[in-house]
Scaffold this motif. Sequence first.
Motif, PDB file in Angstrom:
ATOM      1  N   PHE A 189      11.485  12.332  -0.290  1.00 25.06           N
ATOM      2  CA  PHE A 189      12.449  11.836  -1.261  1.00 25.06           C
ATOM      3  C   PHE A 189      13.838  12.351  -0.884  1.00 25.06           C
ATOM      4  CE2 PHE A 189      10.780  15.852  -2.651  1.00 25.06           C
ATOM      5  CZ  PHE A 189      11.836  16.533  -3.250  1.00 25.06           C
ATOM      6  N   GLU A 190      14.869  11.750  -1.488  1.00 28.34           N
ATOM      7  CA  GLU A 190      16.246  12.120  -1.141  1.00 28.34           C
ATOM      8  C   GLU A 190      16.960  12.675  -2.363  1.00 28.34           C
ATOM      9  OE1 GLU A 190      20.228  10.144   0.955  1.00 28.34           O
ATOM     10  OE2 GLU A 190      18.300   9.100   1.018  1.00 28.34           O
ATOM     11  N   VAL A 191      17.547  13.853  -2.194  1.00 26.79           N
ATOM     12  CA  VAL A 191      18.331  14.502  -3.243  1.00 26.79           C
ATOM     13  C   VAL A 191      19.468  15.264  -2.573  1.00 26.79           C
ATOM     14  CG1 VAL A 191      18.349  16.260  -5.064  1.00 26.79           C
ATOM     15  CG2 VAL A 191      16.387  14.751  -4.853  1.00 26.79           C
ATOM     16  N   SER A 192      20.662  15.186  -3.147  1.00 26.68           N
ATOM     17  CA  SER A 192      21.823  15.937  -2.648  1.00 26.68           C
ATOM     18  C   SER A 192      22.101  15.678  -1.173  1.00 26.68           C
ATOM     19  CB  SER A 192      21.619  17.442  -2.883  1.00 26.68           C
ATOM     20  OG  SER A 192      21.440  17.718  -4.246  1.00 26.68           O
ATOM     21  N   GLU A 193      22.013  14.415  -0.775  1.00 24.61           N
ATOM     22  CA  GLU A 193      22.317  13.982   0.592  1.00 24.61           C
ATOM     23  C   GLU A 193      21.365  14.574   1.623  1.00 24.61           C
ATOM     24  OE1 GLU A 193      26.410  14.755   1.369  1.00 24.61           O
ATOM     25  OE2 GLU A 193      27.121  13.260  -0.059  1.00 24.61           O
ATOM     26  N   HIS A 194      20.234  15.050   1.175  1.00 24.93           N
ATOM     27  CA  HIS A 194      19.219  15.572   2.084  1.00 24.93           C
ATOM     28  C   HIS A 194      17.905  14.832   1.858  1.00 24.93           C
ATOM     29  CE1 HIS A 194      21.599  18.895   3.636  1.00 24.93           C
ATOM     30  NE2 HIS A 194      21.965  19.172   2.407  1.00 24.93           N
ATOM     31  N   ILE A 195      17.176  14.662   2.952  1.00 22.92           N
ATOM     32  CA  ILE A 195      15.828  14.091   2.873  1.00 22.92           C
ATOM     33  C   ILE A 195      14.845  15.252   2.818  1.00 22.92           C
ATOM     34  CG2 ILE A 195      14.101  12.703   4.064  1.00 22.92           C
ATOM     35  CD1 ILE A 195      16.495  11.257   5.422  1.00 22.92           C
ATOM     36  N   TRP A 196      14.089  15.303   1.742  1.00 20.69           N
ATOM     37  CA  TRP A 196      13.136  16.392   1.536  1.00 20.69           C
ATOM     38  C   TRP A 196      11.732  15.879   1.847  1.00 20.69           C
ATOM     39  CZ3 TRP A 196      15.366  21.055   0.209  1.00 20.69           C
ATOM     40  CH2 TRP A 196      16.702  20.985  -0.204  1.00 20.69           C
ATOM     41  N   ARG A 197      11.052  16.564   2.745  1.00 17.47           N
ATOM     42  CA  ARG A 197       9.715  16.171   3.159  1.00 17.47           C
ATOM     43  C   ARG A 197       8.750  17.289   2.778  1.00 17.47           C
ATOM     44  NH1 ARG A 197       7.232  15.495   8.478  1.00 17.47           N
ATOM     45  NH2 ARG A 197       9.022  16.513   9.410  1.00 17.47           N
ATOM     46  N   ILE A 198       7.932  17.028   1.779  1.00 20.22           N
ATOM     47  CA  ILE A 198       6.969  18.023   1.305  1.00 20.22           C
ATOM     48  C   ILE A 198       5.611  17.714   1.914  1.00 20.22           C
ATOM     49  CG2 ILE A 198       5.968  19.156  -0.714  1.00 20.22           C
ATOM     50  CD1 ILE A 198       8.983  19.294  -0.768  1.00 20.22           C
ATOM     51  N   VAL A 334      12.318  24.811 -11.263  1.00 22.77           N
ATOM     52  CA  VAL A 334      11.924  25.603 -10.098  1.00 22.77           C
ATOM     53  C   VAL A 334      12.217  24.843  -8.810  1.00 22.77           C
ATOM     54  CG1 VAL A 334       9.963  26.598  -8.850  1.00 22.77           C
ATOM     55  CG2 VAL A 334      10.175  26.964 -11.310  1.00 22.77           C
ATOM     56  N   ILE A 335      11.848  23.570  -8.756  1.00 19.08           N
ATOM     57  CA  ILE A 335      12.067  22.756  -7.557  1.00 19.08           C
ATOM     58  C   ILE A 335      13.555  22.668  -7.239  1.00 19.08           C
ATOM     59  CG2 ILE A 335      11.930  20.415  -6.603  1.00 19.08           C
ATOM     60  CD1 ILE A 335       9.291  20.089  -8.169  1.00 19.08           C
ATOM     61  N   GLU A 336      14.377  22.428  -8.240  1.00 15.66           N
ATOM     62  CA  GLU A 336      15.815  22.291  -8.008  1.00 15.66           C
ATOM     63  C   GLU A 336      16.447  23.624  -7.621  1.00 15.66           C
ATOM     64  OE1 GLU A 336      17.506  20.264 -11.367  1.00 15.66           O
ATOM     65  OE2 GLU A 336      16.708  18.319 -10.723  1.00 15.66           O
ATOM     66  N   THR A 337      15.948  24.719  -8.173  1.00 12.43           N
ATOM     67  CA  THR A 337      16.436  26.043  -7.767  1.00 12.43           C
ATOM     68  C   THR A 337      16.132  26.298  -6.299  1.00 12.43           C
ATOM     69  OG1 THR A 337      16.162  26.953  -9.995  1.00 12.43           O
ATOM     70  CG2 THR A 337      16.243  28.528  -8.178  1.00 12.43           C
ATOM     71  N   VAL A 338      14.922  25.961  -5.878  1.00 12.26           N
ATOM     72  CA  VAL A 338      14.522  26.136  -4.474  1.00 12.26           C
ATOM     73  C   VAL A 338      15.406  25.280  -3.564  1.00 12.26           C
ATOM     74  CG1 VAL A 338      12.683  25.715  -2.787  1.00 12.26           C
ATOM     75  CG2 VAL A 338      12.133  26.761  -4.991  1.00 12.26           C
ATOM     76  N   MET A 339      15.621  24.017  -3.931  1.00 13.83           N
ATOM     77  CA  MET A 339      16.441  23.126  -3.104  1.00 13.83           C
ATOM     78  C   MET A 339      17.881  23.621  -3.025  1.00 13.83           C
ATOM     79  SD  MET A 339      15.028  19.226  -3.797  1.00 13.83           S
ATOM     80  CE  MET A 339      15.500  19.172  -5.519  1.00 13.83           C
ATOM     81  N   ASN A 340      18.442  24.044  -4.135  1.00 14.89           N
ATOM     82  CA  ASN A 340      19.824  24.546  -4.149  1.00 14.89           C
ATOM     83  C   ASN A 340      19.967  25.801  -3.297  1.00 14.89           C
ATOM     84  OD1 ASN A 340      20.761  22.501  -5.821  1.00 14.89           O
ATOM     85  ND2 ASN A 340      20.383  23.645  -7.697  1.00 14.89           N
ATOM     86  N   ASN A 341      18.961  26.666  -3.352  1.00 18.86           N
ATOM     87  CA  ASN A 341      19.008  27.896  -2.546  1.00 18.86           C
ATOM     88  C   ASN A 341      18.982  27.579  -1.057  1.00 18.86           C
ATOM     89  OD1 ASN A 341      19.141  29.534  -4.779  1.00 18.86           O
ATOM     90  ND2 ASN A 341      16.965  30.050  -4.786  1.00 18.86           N
ATOM     91  N   ILE A 342      18.178  26.596  -0.678  1.00 21.70           N
ATOM     92  CA  ILE A 342      18.114  26.198   0.732  1.00 21.70           C
ATOM     93  C   ILE A 342      19.467  25.667   1.200  1.00 21.70           C
ATOM     94  CG2 ILE A 342      17.098  24.542   2.361  1.00 21.70           C
ATOM     95  CD1 ILE A 342      14.504  24.738   0.733  1.00 21.70           C
ATOM     96  N   ILE A 343      20.061  24.821   0.390  1.00 19.15           N
ATOM     97  CA  ILE A 343      21.360  24.234   0.748  1.00 19.15           C
ATOM     98  C   ILE A 343      22.440  25.309   0.812  1.00 19.15           C
ATOM     99  CG2 ILE A 343      23.191  22.666  -0.032  1.00 19.15           C
ATOM    100  CD1 ILE A 343      20.929  20.943  -1.281  1.00 19.15           C
ATOM    101  N   GLU A 344      22.469  26.189  -0.163  1.00 20.06           N
ATOM    102  CA  GLU A 344      23.528  27.199  -0.256  1.00 20.06           C
ATOM    103  C   GLU A 344      23.443  28.256   0.834  1.00 20.06           C
ATOM    104  OE1 GLU A 344      23.266  28.746  -4.188  1.00 20.06           O
ATOM    105  OE2 GLU A 344      23.886  26.861  -5.144  1.00 20.06           O
ATOM    106  N   THR A 345      22.277  28.466   1.402  1.00 20.46           N
ATOM    107  CA  THR A 345      22.143  29.489   2.442  1.00 20.46           C
ATOM    108  C   THR A 345      22.244  28.901   3.846  1.00 20.46           C
ATOM    109  OG1 THR A 345      19.732  29.304   2.229  1.00 20.46           O
ATOM    110  CG2 THR A 345      20.815  31.108   1.075  1.00 20.46           C
ATOM    111  N   ASN A 346      22.969  27.766   3.934  1.00 21.17           N
ATOM    112  CA  ASN A 346      23.232  27.125   5.227  1.00 21.17           C
ATOM    113  C   ASN A 346      21.957  26.584   5.835  1.00 21.17           C
ATOM    114  OD1 ASN A 346      24.077  26.235   7.682  1.00 21.17           O
ATOM    115  ND2 ASN A 346      24.923  28.186   8.396  1.00 21.17           N
ATOM    116  N   ILE A 347      21.665  25.377   5.509  1.00 21.43           N
ATOM    117  CA  ILE A 347      20.392  24.750   5.880  1.00 21.43           C
ATOM    118  C   ILE A 347      20.155  24.692   7.380  1.00 21.43           C
ATOM    119  CG2 ILE A 347      21.228  22.366   5.978  1.00 21.43           C
ATOM    120  CD1 ILE A 347      18.646  21.634   4.441  1.00 21.43           C
ATOM    121  N   ASN A 348      21.220  24.663   8.165  1.00 20.87           N
ATOM    122  CA  ASN A 348      21.038  24.536   9.619  1.00 20.87           C
ATOM    123  C   ASN A 348      20.310  25.715  10.249  1.00 20.87           C
ATOM    124  OD1 ASN A 348      22.225  22.005   9.895  1.00 20.87           O
ATOM    125  ND2 ASN A 348      24.275  22.888   9.920  1.00 20.87           N
TER     126      ASN A 348
END
Length: 351
Positions: A189-198, A334-348
Amino acid sequence: MGKNNSKRKNLKKQAKKNKRIEKQLSQQNQQQDQEVKILLLGTGDSGKSTIVKQIQILYKGGFTENDLLNYKNVIRSNIKFYIKTLIKSCSQLGLKISEKNAEIAEDFVRTVKKSSVEITEQVRESILALWKDPILKEAYERRYEYQLPDASKYFLDRANEICKEDYMPIPLDILNCRIATVGVKEIQFEVSEHIWRIVDVGGQRSERRKWIHQFDDVSILIFVVATSEYNQSLYEDERINRMQESLKVFKKTVNNEFFKKKDLVILLNKIDLFKEKIKKYPLTKCFPEYKGDGSFEQTSEYVKMKYMSTTKKKGRTITPHYTCATNTDLTKNVIETVMNNIIETNINKYF
């Protein structure tokens, strides 16, 4: 002169070709930077698949009509299995079903087939009568002495509705419905301009050998723990405590060579059931060394500490969350907290 013109043309062609390749590589890199692969692991019945269902509800528009029909059949099949299991457990527990229901129970075990999705009026009446029997209720309360899913009460309380001809599952029915994950299931699915693959991999012992094939390109690992199973044994081997098995698998997985540089999220799931259970069953059922006061606050903290302390790499980020996967609002947070943390800690850095 002709040779020079030909050389210049070749150089121009090569320059254009290089530019196209660079553009393609740039697009590929950009797409890769936008994609996050999350590996969802945990032992059997931890709640991984329930989290995937929540993602389907929250980000994929819910379930199709075909999905609902499939879950309807599974739920109807399971509700008969729950009653049969309760009846059979009574002799194991030394309980005697009331005389008026003993004949109904005997006939139910003998004639009702779990594989059949049909529920006749007689079967419906038998289920309702047997579930009202106080002896079967007592058997349910002692379900930790044998194998019966916690969700059985939820469905048996809804038996009258489920047995109706026009019944269709509501979202909470689907979230509580357990179907063991076999193989690898993926949701994107896509959220915050990222494609999330679970990626959800089966947690039963027979399925864990498949985990290693999913380790490549993992952005982050989420390990799901069923906190309420501290006093239950494995389906596969009743000599083994479920939480002890979970800890063993967690330690082996997170310290694997593939994950040394990966951050971790621990979802301490089924915390609602844990909160109720800890009032009746001490944590020493799983951890004999536990010396706390037995309160929910201390026991839940102790379970969290047992998982947090297993990683060998110092400085690694391990983020725990208490959750209840059947609670959509809590799971979304919880899911959104996890996604935000990944983005904020420089996903690259994860690729």
